[in-house]
Design a protein around this motif. Structure first.
Motif, PDB file in Angstrom:
ATOM      1  N   MET A 143       0.821  -1.199   0.000  1.00 45.81           N
ATOM      2  CA  MET A 143       0.000   0.000   0.000  1.00 45.81           C
ATOM      3  C   MET A 143       0.861   1.258   0.000  1.00 45.81           C
ATOM      4  N   GLU A 193      -2.557   6.178   0.253  1.00 40.40           N
ATOM      5  CA  GLU A 193      -3.685   5.240   0.340  1.00 40.40           C
ATOM      6  C   GLU A 193      -3.798   4.668   1.752  1.00 40.40           C
ATOM      7  N   GLU A 232      -7.082   4.991   4.151  1.00 42.23           N
ATOM      8  CA  GLU A 232      -7.755   3.802   4.702  1.00 42.23           C
ATOM      9  C   GLU A 232      -7.824   3.863   6.224  1.00 42.23           C
TER      10      GLU A 232
END
Length: 139
Positions: A74, A78, A82
């Motif tokens: 990731m 991002e 999240e």
């Protein structure tokens, strides 16, 4: 001693022991629920400075354990997005004191930062339960 803002998951037995160690070491601890903070990427980023993205995550989070979230693949932006949507993904505890931020509870790093009383055995950083649901008895 220091005033430590301590973002935790209430009921987590490791977070409870970590707060107790801070208090026994003479620090004032202000404990806040990590899930109720309305995090933004800008607010989270300072806690992870210098750490690889994969180390930003709570390995016991249900979405990490299920494979729905793969921290190693990731990108930083991002990951922060999240975590803002699902604070259980955030490595705990988050701590701030004296303008410095820290993710996780590495006893040696905390001792170097603000000082800690010696303990008989280290407090684990990860949840001791295999199901990842870390809580105190009776909760």
């Amino acid at each position: 001693m220091a005033l430590v803002v301590f973002y935790e998951k209430p009921g987590c037995s490791n977070n409870t022991r970590q707060k107790q160690l801070l208090s026994r070491s003479g620090h004032d601890v202000v404990a806040l629920d990590i899930r109720a903070q309305g995090w933004t990427p800008e607010g989270l980023r300072p806690f992870f400075e210098g750490l690889p993205v994969a180390q930003w995550f709570n390995r016991a989070a249900p979405r990490v354990k299920s494979g729905a979230v793969v921290p190693e693949s990731m990108p930083a932006d991002e990951a922060l997005a999240e975590m803002c949507l699902d604070p259980l993904l955030i490595r705990r505890p988050l701590m701030e004191s004296g303008g410095r931020h820290m993710a996780g509870f590495d006893e040696a790093a905390v001792a170097d930062w603000i000082g800690l009383a010696r303990t008989a055995e280290p407090i684990p950083e990860t949840c001791p339960r295999s199901d990842g649901i870390c809580s105190l008895p009776g909760r």
